[in-house]
Design a protein around this motif. Sequence first.
Motif, PDB file in Angstrom:
ATOM      1  N   SER A 140      24.693 -21.342  -1.996  1.00 49.40           N
ATOM      2  CA  SER A 140      25.248 -22.251  -0.984  1.00 49.40           C
ATOM      3  C   SER A 140      24.162 -23.201  -0.468  1.00 49.40           C
ATOM      4  O   SER A 140      24.435 -24.376  -0.206  1.00 49.40           O
ATOM      5  CB  SER A 140      25.899 -21.487   0.164  1.00 49.40           C
ATOM      6  OG  SER A 140      24.944 -20.730   0.862  1.00 49.40           O
ATOM      7  N   GLN A 141      22.945 -22.696  -0.337  1.00 49.05           N
ATOM      8  CA  GLN A 141      21.843 -23.562   0.105  1.00 49.05           C
ATOM      9  C   GLN A 141      21.511 -24.591  -0.982  1.00 49.05           C
ATOM     10  O   GLN A 141      21.238 -25.748  -0.675  1.00 49.05           O
ATOM     11  CB  GLN A 141      20.605 -22.752   0.460  1.00 49.05           C
ATOM     12  CG  GLN A 141      19.540 -23.593   1.126  1.00 49.05           C
ATOM     13  CD  GLN A 141      18.429 -22.778   1.752  1.00 49.05           C
ATOM     14  OE1 GLN A 141      18.554 -21.580   1.954  1.00 49.05           O
ATOM     15  NE2 GLN A 141      17.333 -23.419   2.059  1.00 49.05           N
ATOM     16  N   HIS A 142      21.583 -24.179  -2.247  1.00 50.83           N
ATOM     17  CA  HIS A 142      21.337 -25.116  -3.345  1.00 50.83           C
ATOM     18  C   HIS A 142      22.384 -26.227  -3.323  1.00 50.83           C
ATOM     19  O   HIS A 142      22.056 -27.408  -3.452  1.00 50.83           O
ATOM     20  CB  HIS A 142      21.395 -24.405  -4.701  1.00 50.83           C
ATOM     21  CG  HIS A 142      20.398 -23.309  -4.848  1.00 50.83           C
ATOM     22  ND1 HIS A 142      20.441 -22.433  -5.908  1.00 50.83           N
ATOM     23  CD2 HIS A 142      19.339 -22.931  -4.097  1.00 50.83           C
ATOM     24  CE1 HIS A 142      19.458 -21.568  -5.798  1.00 50.83           C
ATOM     25  NE2 HIS A 142      18.787 -21.852  -4.696  1.00 50.83           N
ATOM     26  N   ASN A 143      23.660 -25.840  -3.164  1.00 48.66           N
ATOM     27  CA  ASN A 143      24.744 -26.824  -3.106  1.00 48.66           C
ATOM     28  C   ASN A 143      24.548 -27.788  -1.945  1.00 48.66           C
ATOM     29  O   ASN A 143      24.743 -29.001  -2.087  1.00 48.66           O
ATOM     30  CB  ASN A 143      26.104 -26.134  -2.963  1.00 48.66           C
ATOM     31  CG  ASN A 143      26.497 -25.356  -4.204  1.00 48.66           C
ATOM     32  OD1 ASN A 143      25.856 -25.433  -5.244  1.00 48.66           O
ATOM     33  ND2 ASN A 143      27.549 -24.567  -4.082  1.00 48.66           N
ATOM     34  N   GLN A 144      24.171 -27.257  -0.798  1.00 48.69           N
ATOM     35  CA  GLN A 144      23.972 -28.097   0.384  1.00 48.69           C
ATOM     36  C   GLN A 144      22.798 -29.055   0.187  1.00 48.69           C
ATOM     37  O   GLN A 144      22.852 -30.216   0.595  1.00 48.69           O
ATOM     38  CB  GLN A 144      23.755 -27.236   1.636  1.00 48.69           C
ATOM     39  CG  GLN A 144      23.738 -28.035   2.919  1.00 48.69           C
ATOM     40  CD  GLN A 144      25.051 -28.774   3.145  1.00 48.69           C
ATOM     41  OE1 GLN A 144      26.118 -28.173   3.116  1.00 48.69           O
ATOM     42  NE2 GLN A 144      24.989 -30.080   3.356  1.00 48.69           N
ATOM     43  N   HIS A 145      21.746 -28.587  -0.455  1.00 49.13           N
ATOM     44  CA  HIS A 145      20.585 -29.441  -0.709  1.00 49.13           C
ATOM     45  C   HIS A 145      20.986 -30.654  -1.553  1.00 49.13           C
ATOM     46  O   HIS A 145      20.623 -31.790  -1.236  1.00 49.13           O
ATOM     47  CB  HIS A 145      19.480 -28.634  -1.416  1.00 49.13           C
ATOM     48  CG  HIS A 145      18.251 -29.433  -1.651  1.00 49.13           C
ATOM     49  ND1 HIS A 145      17.235 -29.509  -0.730  1.00 49.13           N
ATOM     50  CD2 HIS A 145      17.877 -30.202  -2.701  1.00 49.13           C
ATOM     51  CE1 HIS A 145      16.291 -30.296  -1.203  1.00 49.13           C
ATOM     52  NE2 HIS A 145      16.654 -30.734  -2.401  1.00 49.13           N
ATOM     53  N   VAL A 146      21.731 -30.411  -2.618  1.00 44.62           N
ATOM     54  CA  VAL A 146      22.178 -31.508  -3.485  1.00 44.62           C
ATOM     55  C   VAL A 146      23.107 -32.448  -2.706  1.00 44.62           C
ATOM     56  O   VAL A 146      22.979 -33.676  -2.801  1.00 44.62           O
ATOM     57  CB  VAL A 146      22.857 -30.952  -4.761  1.00 44.62           C
ATOM     58  CG1 VAL A 146      23.514 -32.062  -5.566  1.00 44.62           C
ATOM     59  CG2 VAL A 146      21.844 -30.197  -5.616  1.00 44.62           C
TER      60      VAL A 146
ATOM     61  N   PHE B  67      25.492 -40.243  -9.702  1.00 48.52           N
ATOM     62  CA  PHE B  67      24.671 -39.110  -9.270  1.00 48.52           C
ATOM     63  C   PHE B  67      24.879 -37.964 -10.247  1.00 48.52           C
ATOM     64  O   PHE B  67      26.002 -37.717 -10.682  1.00 48.52           O
ATOM     65  CB  PHE B  67      25.095 -38.602  -7.882  1.00 48.52           C
ATOM     66  CG  PHE B  67      24.767 -39.535  -6.766  1.00 48.52           C
ATOM     67  CD1 PHE B  67      23.482 -39.636  -6.280  1.00 48.52           C
ATOM     68  CD2 PHE B  67      25.758 -40.310  -6.185  1.00 48.52           C
ATOM     69  CE1 PHE B  67      23.178 -40.494  -5.234  1.00 48.52           C
ATOM     70  CE2 PHE B  67      25.472 -41.170  -5.139  1.00 48.52           C
ATOM     71  CZ  PHE B  67      24.176 -41.253  -4.667  1.00 48.52           C
ATOM     72  N   TYR B  68      23.818 -37.267 -10.558  1.00 44.92           N
ATOM     73  CA  TYR B  68      23.957 -36.039 -11.334  1.00 44.92           C
ATOM     74  C   TYR B  68      22.809 -35.103 -11.003  1.00 44.92           C
ATOM     75  O   TYR B  68      21.816 -35.498 -10.400  1.00 44.92           O
ATOM     76  CB  TYR B  68      24.062 -36.317 -12.837  1.00 44.92           C
ATOM     77  CG  TYR B  68      22.772 -36.715 -13.517  1.00 44.92           C
ATOM     78  CD1 TYR B  68      22.034 -35.788 -14.253  1.00 44.92           C
ATOM     79  CD2 TYR B  68      22.294 -38.019 -13.434  1.00 44.92           C
ATOM     80  CE1 TYR B  68      20.870 -36.155 -14.884  1.00 44.92           C
ATOM     81  CE2 TYR B  68      21.121 -38.378 -14.067  1.00 44.92           C
ATOM     82  CZ  TYR B  68      20.410 -37.454 -14.793  1.00 44.92           C
ATOM     83  OH  TYR B  68      19.248 -37.811 -15.411  1.00 44.92           O
ATOM     84  N   ALA B  69      23.003 -33.863 -11.371  1.00 46.55           N
ATOM     85  CA  ALA B  69      21.972 -32.852 -11.205  1.00 46.55           C
ATOM     86  C   ALA B  69      22.234 -31.765 -12.240  1.00 46.55           C
ATOM     87  O   ALA B  69      23.394 -31.484 -12.561  1.00 46.55           O
ATOM     88  CB  ALA B  69      22.009 -32.250  -9.801  1.00 46.55           C
ATOM     89  N   PHE B  70      21.181 -31.205 -12.760  1.00 46.68           N
ATOM     90  CA  PHE B  70      21.338 -30.065 -13.644  1.00 46.68           C
ATOM     91  C   PHE B  70      21.492 -28.827 -12.755  1.00 46.68           C
ATOM     92  O   PHE B  70      20.550 -28.106 -12.481  1.00 46.68           O
ATOM     93  CB  PHE B  70      20.139 -29.931 -14.606  1.00 46.68           C
ATOM     94  CG  PHE B  70      20.106 -31.046 -15.593  1.00 46.68           C
ATOM     95  CD1 PHE B  70      20.972 -31.042 -16.672  1.00 46.68           C
ATOM     96  CD2 PHE B  70      19.234 -32.114 -15.439  1.00 46.68           C
ATOM     97  CE1 PHE B  70      20.958 -32.065 -17.602  1.00 46.68           C
ATOM     98  CE2 PHE B  70      19.215 -33.147 -16.363  1.00 46.68           C
ATOM     99  CZ  PHE B  70      20.072 -33.131 -17.445  1.00 46.68           C
ATOM    100  N   HIS B  71      22.720 -28.686 -12.261  1.00 44.17           N
ATOM    101  CA  HIS B  71      23.005 -27.682 -11.246  1.00 44.17           C
ATOM    102  C   HIS B  71      24.476 -27.276 -11.388  1.00 44.17           C
ATOM    103  O   HIS B  71      25.367 -28.133 -11.316  1.00 44.17           O
ATOM    104  CB  HIS B  71      22.722 -28.311  -9.880  1.00 44.17           C
ATOM    105  CG  HIS B  71      23.186 -27.531  -8.707  1.00 44.17           C
ATOM    106  ND1 HIS B  71      22.836 -26.220  -8.499  1.00 44.17           N
ATOM    107  CD2 HIS B  71      23.950 -27.885  -7.652  1.00 44.17           C
ATOM    108  CE1 HIS B  71      23.402 -25.807  -7.370  1.00 44.17           C
ATOM    109  NE2 HIS B  71      24.071 -26.811  -6.849  1.00 44.17           N
TER     110      HIS B  71
END
Length: 158
Positions: A119-125, A148-152
């Motif tokens: 959830s913290q990773h999602n919020q950071h992005v 926008f993109y992210a390898f996430h």
Amino acid sequence: MGEAIPWVQSPENTLESLRHAIMMFDGIEFDVRITADRQLIVHQDREVSIPKEQLGQPTAWVEEWKHDDLVDLGFLSFSDLLADRTVQRLWAEEGKMGCIEIKRPHPKASSGGGFFGRSQHNQHVADAMKLAEKALDEHGIPQKNTVFYAFHKGMPAS
């Protein structure tokens, strides 16, 4: 007629390299990270990419550095990229594209959320995208010209 001066490629993720790329191609791709003071910096690596003896602070994680300290080291501020008249004209007025890769901090960084902090990773992005969208709006860059993109795995949730 004198000899032609050979072209020398500028270092990656510098204003000069991104300006050249957007003039020569259909757009640019670059990476952004959130600094400790909640600003965006153009930087690919998790660690500040300077020799370790020049770090001057106990951490190497980009997200634990202040924006102006990174700019002072020569890194490109996202806002400085957007303020460049050539980049702005081509991106906003001539339909060139900006492809922004959102980078997450290393899980061990203070803002990294650990290895299982989804959830913290999602919020950071999501926070990085919000900061970028605000800056893009301030500089008149249309959303239709930006990806926008992210390898996430959590990118859709972000």
